[in-house]
Design a protein around this motif. Structure first.
Motif, PDB file in Angstrom:
ATOM      1  N   GLU A 170       0.809  -1.203  -0.011  1.00  0.00           N
ATOM      2  CA  GLU A 170       0.100  -0.047  -0.121  1.00  0.00           C
ATOM      3  C   GLU A 170       0.771   1.353  -0.098  1.00  0.00           C
ATOM      4  N   ARG A 171       0.354   2.385  -0.561  1.00  0.00           N
ATOM      5  CA  ARG A 171       0.992   3.735  -0.570  1.00  0.00           C
ATOM      6  C   ARG A 171       0.083   4.670   0.308  1.00  0.00           C
ATOM      7  N   PHE A 172       0.754   5.552   0.991  1.00  0.00           N
ATOM      8  CA  PHE A 172       0.392   6.426   1.973  1.00  0.00           C
ATOM      9  C   PHE A 172       1.010   7.915   1.862  1.00  0.00           C
ATOM     10  N   ALA A 173       0.115   8.554   2.311  1.00  0.00           N
ATOM     11  CA  ALA A 173       0.585  10.043   2.599  1.00  0.00           C
ATOM     12  C   ALA A 173       0.971   9.844   4.260  1.00  0.00           C
TER      13      ALA A 173
ATOM     14  N   LEU B 209       5.269  13.930   2.214  1.00  0.00           N
ATOM     15  CA  LEU B 209       6.028  12.574   2.041  1.00  0.00           C
ATOM     16  C   LEU B 209       4.998  11.600   1.605  1.00  0.00           C
ATOM     17  N   THR B 210       5.784  10.236   1.049  1.00  0.00           N
ATOM     18  CA  THR B 210       4.831   9.262   0.525  1.00  0.00           C
ATOM     19  C   THR B 210       5.683   7.977   1.034  1.00  0.00           C
ATOM     20  N   GLY B 211       4.850   7.147   1.612  1.00  0.00           N
ATOM     21  CA  GLY B 211       5.321   5.896   2.227  1.00  0.00           C
ATOM     22  C   GLY B 211       4.736   4.748   1.756  1.00  0.00           C
ATOM     23  N   ALA B 212       5.458   3.499   1.838  1.00  0.00           N
ATOM     24  CA  ALA B 212       5.124   2.332   1.068  1.00  0.00           C
ATOM     25  C   ALA B 212       4.960   1.411   2.310  1.00  0.00           C
ATOM     26  N   GLY B 213       3.937   0.697   2.406  1.00  0.00           N
ATOM     27  CA  GLY B 213       3.569  -0.491   3.404  1.00  0.00           C
ATOM     28  C   GLY B 213       3.637  -1.625   2.788  1.00  0.00           C
ATOM     29  N   ASN B 214       4.221  -2.595   3.411  1.00  0.00           N
ATOM     30  CA  ASN B 214       4.408  -4.132   2.860  1.00  0.00           C
ATOM     31  C   ASN B 214       4.653  -4.955   4.165  1.00  0.00           C
TER      32      ASN B 214
ATOM     33  N   VAL C 150      13.102  10.048   2.792  1.00  0.00           N
ATOM     34  CA  VAL C 150      13.076  11.432   3.399  1.00  0.00           C
ATOM     35  C   VAL C 150      14.414  12.159   2.741  1.00  0.00           C
ATOM     36  N   LYS C 151      14.277  13.501   3.159  1.00  0.00           N
ATOM     37  CA  LYS C 151      15.705  14.571   2.941  1.00  0.00           C
ATOM     38  C   LYS C 151      16.467  14.221   4.005  1.00  0.00           C
TER      39      LYS C 151
ATOM     40  N   LEU D 238      -0.080   8.041   9.018  1.00  0.00           N
ATOM     41  CA  LEU D 238      -0.276   7.713   7.649  1.00  0.00           C
ATOM     42  C   LEU D 238      -1.446   7.531   7.308  1.00  0.00           C
ATOM     43  N   ALA D 239      -1.889   8.042   6.075  1.00  0.00           N
ATOM     44  CA  ALA D 239      -3.334   7.937   5.648  1.00  0.00           C
ATOM     45  C   ALA D 239      -3.394   7.543   3.930  1.00  0.00           C
ATOM     46  N   ASN D 240      -4.419   6.972   3.617  1.00  0.00           N
ATOM     47  CA  ASN D 240      -4.865   6.700   2.291  1.00  0.00           C
ATOM     48  C   ASN D 240      -6.242   6.475   2.337  1.00  0.00           C
ATOM     49  N   SER D 241      -6.855   6.124   1.279  1.00  0.00           N
ATOM     50  CA  SER D 241      -8.441   6.076   1.206  1.00  0.00           C
ATOM     51  C   SER D 241      -8.933   4.961   2.248  1.00  0.00           C
ATOM     52  N   ARG D 242      -8.171   3.936   2.536  1.00  0.00           N
ATOM     53  CA  ARG D 242      -8.695   3.049   3.419  1.00  0.00           C
ATOM     54  C   ARG D 242      -7.952   3.121   4.987  1.00  0.00           C
ATOM     55  N   THR D 243      -7.039   3.767   5.196  1.00  0.00           N
ATOM     56  CA  THR D 243      -6.402   3.739   6.359  1.00  0.00           C
ATOM     57  C   THR D 243      -6.193   5.333   6.876  1.00  0.00           C
TER      58      THR D 243
END
Length: 121
Positions: A42-45, A59-64, A72-73, A89-94
């Motif tokens: 999943e991808r997240f803000a 920032l954008t994160g990836a969850g696995n 990050v910088k 973290l947030a996306n349309s489901r979380t």
């Protein structure tokens, strides 16, 4: 710890871990491992706070699995005194947040990471 063309600093707590990885281009990625995470590619803000400092930018994160990674910088200046890391973290489901206490003495780990990073160049 050096894995291929990257160095990774890992600070564990009982059920979580905070990781910082540097690759040969000096790009940095932080990782949060938490036993409650159950991601399926999943991808997240993401918003990240280290102690009282919020990491700037969109920032954008990836969850696995139980791991969230966030490019990050450079955050090297924040690492010597880190005591906690908070990630929202947030996306349309979380919509979630987690705080990871960092109870590890960072200066020795940062010294080892600096030696590893000098080998990458």
């Amino acid at each position: 710890m050096q894995i291929g063309n990257a160095c990774t600093l890992v600070a564990y707590s009982k059920r979580q871990a905070f990781l910082v990885s540097w690759n040969h281009d000096n790009d940095e990625t932080i990782g949060i491992q938490d036993e409650t995470f159950k991601f399926d590619n999943e991808r997240f803000a993401v918003a990240v706070r280290i102690n009282d400092s919020v990491i700037p930018g969109n920032l954008t994160g990836a969850g696995n699995g139980n791991m969230l990674t966030v490019p990050v910088k450079p955050i090297d200046a924040l690492l010597p005194s880190v005591t906690e890391v908070e990630v929202k973290l947030a996306n349309s489901r979380t919509d979630s947040e987690v705080t990871v206490p960092v109870n590890t003495r960072m200066p020795p780990l940062l010294t080892a990471a600096a030696r590893c990073r000098s080998e990458l160049r």
